[in-house]
Structure formats: structure tokens, C-alpha cells
Write an enzyme that holds these catalytic residues in place. Structure first.
Site, short mmCIF file in Angstrom:
data_model
loop_
_atom_site.label_atom_id
_atom_site.label_comp_id
_atom_site.label_asym_id
_atom_site.label_seq_id
_atom_site.Cartn_x
_atom_site.Cartn_y
_atom_site.Cartn_z
CG ASP A 31 -2.18 0.78 1.08
OD1 ASP A 31 -2.09 1.99 0.82
OD2 ASP A 31 -3.26 0.18 1.21
CB SER A 124 -17.49 -0.90 -8.75
OG SER A 124 -18.60 -0.13 -8.39
CE1 TYR A 148 -13.50 3.52 -8.32
CE2 TYR A 148 -15.89 3.50 -8.59
CZ TYR A 148 -14.74 2.95 -8.05
OH TYR A 148 -14.83 1.83 -7.26
CE LYS A 152 -12.69 0.07 -9.18
NZ LYS A 152 -11.52 -0.54 -8.52
CG ASN A 197 -17.45 11.75 -1.70
OD1 ASN A 197 -17.76 12.93 -1.73
ND2 ASN A 197 -16.22 11.31 -1.92
NE ARG A 230 -27.00 3.71 -5.22
CZ ARG A 230 -27.98 4.43 -5.80
NH1 ARG A 230 -29.22 4.00 -5.79
NH2 ARG A 230 -27.70 5.58 -6.38
P1 NAD Z 1 -9.72 2.45 0.21
O1 NAD Z 1 -9.37 3.77 -0.37
O2 NAD Z 1 -10.06 2.38 1.66
O3 NAD Z 1 -8.56 1.39 -0.07
C1 NAD Z 1 -7.75 1.46 -1.22
C2 NAD Z 1 -6.30 1.34 -0.76
O4 NAD Z 1 -5.46 1.37 -1.91
C3 NAD Z 1 -5.86 2.47 0.16
O5 NAD Z 1 -5.24 1.92 1.30
C4 NAD Z 1 -4.88 3.27 -0.69
O6 NAD Z 1 -3.88 3.88 0.11
C5 NAD Z 1 -4.34 2.20 -1.62
N1 NAD Z 1 -3.84 2.69 -2.91
C6 NAD Z 1 -4.48 3.50 -3.79
N2 NAD Z 1 -3.69 3.73 -4.85
C7 NAD Z 1 -2.54 3.03 -4.66
C8 NAD Z 1 -1.36 2.87 -5.41
N3 NAD Z 1 -1.17 3.50 -6.58
N4 NAD Z 1 -0.39 2.07 -4.92
C9 NAD Z 1 -0.54 1.45 -3.73
N5 NAD Z 1 -1.65 1.58 -2.97
C10 NAD Z 1 -2.64 2.36 -3.43
O7 NAD Z 1 -10.93 1.86 -0.66
P2 NAD Z 1 -11.85 0.59 -0.41
O8 NAD Z 1 -13.22 1.08 -0.12
O9 NAD Z 1 -11.20 -0.35 0.52
O10 NAD Z 1 -11.88 -0.02 -1.88
C11 NAD Z 1 -10.98 -1.02 -2.30
C12 NAD Z 1 -11.22 -1.31 -3.76
O11 NAD Z 1 -12.59 -1.69 -3.96
C13 NAD Z 1 -10.98 -0.11 -4.68
O12 NAD Z 1 -10.38 -0.57 -5.86
C14 NAD Z 1 -12.37 0.39 -4.96
O13 NAD Z 1 -12.46 1.05 -6.20
C15 NAD Z 1 -13.18 -0.90 -4.96
N6 NAD Z 1 -14.59 -0.70 -4.65
C16 NAD Z 1 -14.93 -0.04 -3.51
C17 NAD Z 1 -16.27 0.19 -3.22
C18 NAD Z 1 -16.68 0.95 -1.99
O14 NAD Z 1 -17.81 1.45 -1.94
N7 NAD Z 1 -15.86 1.07 -0.96
C19 NAD Z 1 -17.25 -0.28 -4.10
C20 NAD Z 1 -16.86 -0.96 -5.26
C21 NAD Z 1 -15.50 -1.17 -5.52
N1 UDP Z 2 -26.94 9.62 -0.47
C1 UDP Z 2 -27.60 10.64 0.19
N2 UDP Z 2 -26.87 11.52 0.93
C2 UDP Z 2 -25.52 11.44 1.07
C3 UDP Z 2 -24.85 10.37 0.40
C4 UDP Z 2 -25.59 9.49 -0.37
O1 UDP Z 2 -28.82 10.77 0.10
O2 UDP Z 2 -24.92 12.27 1.75
C5 UDP Z 2 -27.72 8.64 -1.26
C6 UDP Z 2 -27.35 8.56 -2.72
O3 UDP Z 2 -28.09 9.50 -3.47
C7 UDP Z 2 -27.69 7.10 -3.05
C8 UDP Z 2 -27.44 6.35 -1.75
O4 UDP Z 2 -27.44 7.36 -0.73
O5 UDP Z 2 -29.09 6.98 -3.33
C9 UDP Z 2 -26.08 5.63 -1.71
O6 UDP Z 2 -25.06 6.57 -2.05
P1 UDP Z 2 -23.51 6.17 -1.95
O7 UDP Z 2 -22.73 7.38 -2.41
O8 UDP Z 2 -23.22 5.65 -0.60
O9 UDP Z 2 -23.35 4.96 -2.96
P2 UDP Z 2 -23.55 4.89 -4.56
O10 UDP Z 2 -24.30 6.11 -5.01
O11 UDP Z 2 -22.18 4.84 -5.09
O12 UDP Z 2 -24.31 3.65 -4.80
#
Ligand code: NAD
Ligand code: UDP
Length: 339
Positions: A31, A124, A148, A152, A197, A230
Site C-alpha cells: 500500500d 464495482s 472512476y 473499472k 461522499n 441500494r
Molecule cells: P480504500 O481507499 O479504503 O482502499 C484502497 C487502498 O489502496 C488504500 O489503502 C490506498 O492507500 C491504496 N492505494 C491507492 N492507490 C494506490 C497505489 N497507486 N499504490 C498502492 N496503494 C494504493 O478503498 P476501499 O473502499 O477499501 O476499496 C478497495 C477497492 O474496492 C478499490 O479498488 C475500490 O475502487 C473498490 N470498490 C470499492 C467500493 C466501496 O464502496 N468502498 C465499491 C466498489 C468497488
Molecule cells: N446519499 C444521500 N446523501 C448522502 C450520500 C448518499 O442521500 O450524503 C444517497 C445517494 O443519493 C444514493 C445512496 O445514498 O441513493 C447511496 O449513495 P452512496 O454514495 O453511498 O453509494 P452509490 O451512489 O455509489 O451507490
């Protein structure tokens, strides 16, 4: 088996590291801490009762990765490292493509060089864009409305191409729905930078008194109560999905694309109510305009994960909120809170 977990200090990565170690895997975390802290690893060490090997480095650096691969025989990579803020990706597309897409290409190059050809990738549900119907099956068409999401989609395609070029690669693309909650020790959880967010961390910070009220983005969607729906999934269930995927990597002879969701959708207002119940705190909210790019409803058909990974989400909305609250209330300032 020795597993390299890129992004292992982050939210989903740290929970997955706990479950991997509990399942008997040897884990190395890689990381650059651009969105996480070493404290998450300290906490993981406390949960599992052992030291974790950590390499601080960037997936875009062949040198950094080379140090890990030349000194360890890595059997498989779980690739979480990436940037994930949709709004930021619109403002800084090149940074997102460089970090996420270029970073993954370099990671795969180094893996190939060291003959490590097994990868589980964090995709995602955003790749489904605005689906015509729900629940969402893996076969639904994909699209993206922001850099973003496009990063993916590109990475999924790159990994599919890699497999076509060399069938020795084992590739599992896991499409997460909305991860929430925390480990039930209350010691690791989601620690967003600045104003969250995502809905759940915002609700949690409002309940703990750090934010005055939640803005509910739109109450005129075509959903039962008008607010967005969601598929929230407990992060420990999500982490378990990776362990099951790893256990079965060698069973598959094609690129696997698998939804990880619960199959149930909850509205914003249902989540607010559930969190109030779990925390015993009020979550004041105001209805605000819709957020650009949001869709009305998104939830998974998780039956393929059940079929091929023998995995299904076990934790319901109550547990998601209780564990999320435990983390938030014990760590009001996230990992900056003294443990
Ligand atoms: P996070 O930001 O908590 O974890 C990502 C980690 O990757 C962090 O520790 C960051 O420091 C590290 N990182 C980023 N860029 C790097 C690089 N260039 N080199 C080395 N390390 C790096 O996010 P998360 O919520 O744990 O998500 C993990 C993965 O899952 C991500 O790829 C994200 O896009 C994907 N994902 C997350 C969600 C969500 O809602 N949390 C949903 C769908 C997919
Ligand atoms: N949402 C909201 N207020 C906030 C953040 C999110 O009403 O401050 C709503 C957003 O419009 C969506 C749901 O919560 O309907 C989930 O949002 P999130 O950003 O967590 O996930 P994603 O939109 O990526 O599915």
C-alpha cells in the site's frame, strides 16, 4: 499460500486481510497509504494476534513491486489498490486512469515477470450504469458515466485480454455493491478523508455529532419512498467473498465475473431509520436535490456467487448498522482516535 494484498491497509482490504489470516493464508500488504494509515494495520495485527508484513509502495512503480516479488514467492494477488471517489475522478481523470488503469497494467507486468498469474480484482456495480431492471445479473450490459467507473471497465477488459493471451492466468472480477459496516471488534472500519461522499459514513458521522444533518439526495425517485435504493453489504461478508474466491481460483478455466451483493435493496430513509435504531441516536436529515449521476435503484442478483463460490451474504441491515456504529462511536476521529 502467500497472498499479496494491494491496498490492504484500506477499508475493504484491511477486513479481507483479517479473514485471510484467519483462513490460514500468509498475507503481504502492499500500500502507498494515499488513502489509509498504518494504524489500520496495527489494529489488524491486534485482531489476528500476529505481525503483518507490509511493503510501502506504489503499484505504478515496477521497482516497488519488484522488491516484493523478488523476495517472496507470491501465489496470488488480491488487487484492491485504487482511487475510488467518483466526483474527484471527474475533476482529475488522468490521475484516476494513471493510478487505477496504468497501475493495474504495471502490476500485471510484474506479476507475469515473476510467474504469478492469479488475480482477484475489485470491480464495482457502477459498471452496470443505469440498469434497465433489477435485480442485476452479471450478464447485464455495462457502461460508465464517469472516469472512476470507466477505469473499472477498462481494467476488467484488460484482465480479460490478458487471459485470452495466456490461459494460465486465473482472473476473478468481483463486482461489489455497497460495502458498509465494520469488523465486530469495532477496531477497524471505514475512515474517509474529509466530508464523506457515501451514505453510511455520513449517517454515522451525523449520529456521532460530527455533522449537523444528512442531506438526502432526492425524494422523487421511482422507489417506494422516493429515495435512492441500494444493495448494502456488510464489509465482512464482502471480505469473505474474497476468501471463497481464493479457495476456488484453481477450479475455474475462464475469467469469472461475479456480483457480491445481498440481493436486497434499502432506501436512504430505511438506512437512516435502521441506523437510528442501532445507535439509539437521532440522525437529522433534510431533503436536498438529486445528486448528479445517481440512479434510482441498484441491487444485485447474487445467485451466481452462491453457485460458483458457495458464498452468500449472512449479515443483515441491523448488523451492518450496529457494527458501523460500534466503529464510529469508538473511533469518532477514525484511525486518529487513540486506541
Ligand atoms: P480504500 O481507499 O479504503 O482502499 C484502497 C487502498 O489502496 C488504500 O489503502 C490506498 O492507500 C491504496 N492505494 C491507492 N492507490 C494506490 C497505489 N497507486 N499504490 C498502492 N496503494 C494504493 O478503498 P476501499 O473502499 O477499501 O476499496 C478497495 C477497492 O474496492 C478499490 O479498488 C475500490 O475502487 C473498490 N470498490 C470499492 C467500493 C466501496 O464502496 N468502498 C465499491 C466498489 C468497488
Ligand atoms: N446519499 C444521500 N446523501 C448522502 C450520500 C448518499 O442521500 O450524503 C444517497 C445517494 O443519493 C444514493 C445512496 O445514498 O441513493 C447511496 O449513495 P452512496 O454514495 O453511498 O453509494 P452509490 O451512489 O455509489 O451507490
Amino acid at each position: 499460500m502467500k497472498i499479496l494484498v494491494t491496498g490492504g491497509a484500506g477499508y475493504i482490504g484491511s477486513h479481507t486481510v483479517v479473514l485471510l489470516i484467519e483462513a490460514g493464508y500468509e498475507v503481504i500488504v502492499f500500500d502507498n497509504f494515499c488513502n489509509s494509515s498504518r494504524e489500520s494495520i496495527n489494529r489488524v495485527e491486534k485482531i489476528v494476534g500476529q505481525k503483518i508484513t507490509v511493503f510501502e509502495g506504489d503499484i505504478r512503480s515496477r521497482d516497488d513491486l519488484g522488491k516484493v516479488f523478488s523476495s517472496n514467492k507470491i501465489d496470488a494477488v488480491i488487487h484492491f489498490a485504487g482511487l475510488k471517489a467518483v466526483g474527484e475522478s471527474v475533476e482529475q481523470p488522468l490521475r484516476y486512469y494513471d493510478n487505477n488503469v496504468n497501475g493495474t497494467v504495471i502490476l500485471c507486468e510484474v506479476m507475469e515477470k515473476y510467474n504469478c498469474k492469479s488475480i482477484i480484482f475489485s470491480s464495482s456495480a457502477t459498471v452496470y450504469g443505469d440498469p434497465h431492471t433489477t435485480p442485476i445479473l452479471e450478464s447485464f450490459p455495462t457502461s460508465a458515466t464517469n472516469p472512476y467507473g470507466r477505469s473499472k471497465l477498462f481494467i476488467e477488459e484488460i484482465l480479460r485480454d490478458l487471459y485470452v493471451s495466456d490461459n494460465d492466468w486465473k482472473v476473478i472480477l468481483l463486482r461489489y455493491f455497497n460495502p458498509v459496516g465494520a469488523h465486530n471488534s469495532g477496531t477497524i472500519g471505514e475512515d474517509p478523508n474529509g466530508i464523506p461522499n457515501n451514505l453510511m459514513p455520513f449517517i454515522a458521522q451525523t449520529a456521532v455529532g460530527k455533522r449537523e444533518y444528512l442531506s438526502v439526495f432526492g425524494d422523487d425517485y421511482d422507489t417506494p419512498d422516493g429515495t435512492g435504493v441500494r444493495d448494502y453489504i456488510h464489509v465482512v461478508d464482502l471480505a469473505q467473498g474474497h476468501v471463497n474466491a481464493l479457495d476456488r481460483l484453481d477450479d475455474f478455466s475462464e475469467v469469472m465475473t461475479i456480483n457480491l451483493g445481498t440481493g436486497k435493496g434499502y432506501s436512504v430513509l430505511e438506512m437512516v431509520k435502521a441506523f437510528e435504531k442501532a445507535s439509539g441516536k437521532k440522525v437529522p436529515y433534510k431533503i436536498a436535490p438529486r445528486r448528479a449521476g445517481d440512479i434510482a435503484t441498484c441491487f444485485a442478483d447474487p445467485s451466481y456467487a452462491k453457485e460458483v463460490l458457495d458464498w452468500e451474504a449472512k449479515r443483515g441491515i441491523e448488523e451492518m448498522c450496529e457494527d458501523g456504529w460500534l466503529w464510529q462511536s469508538q473511533n469518532p476521529d477514525g484511525y486518529l482516535t487513540k486506541s
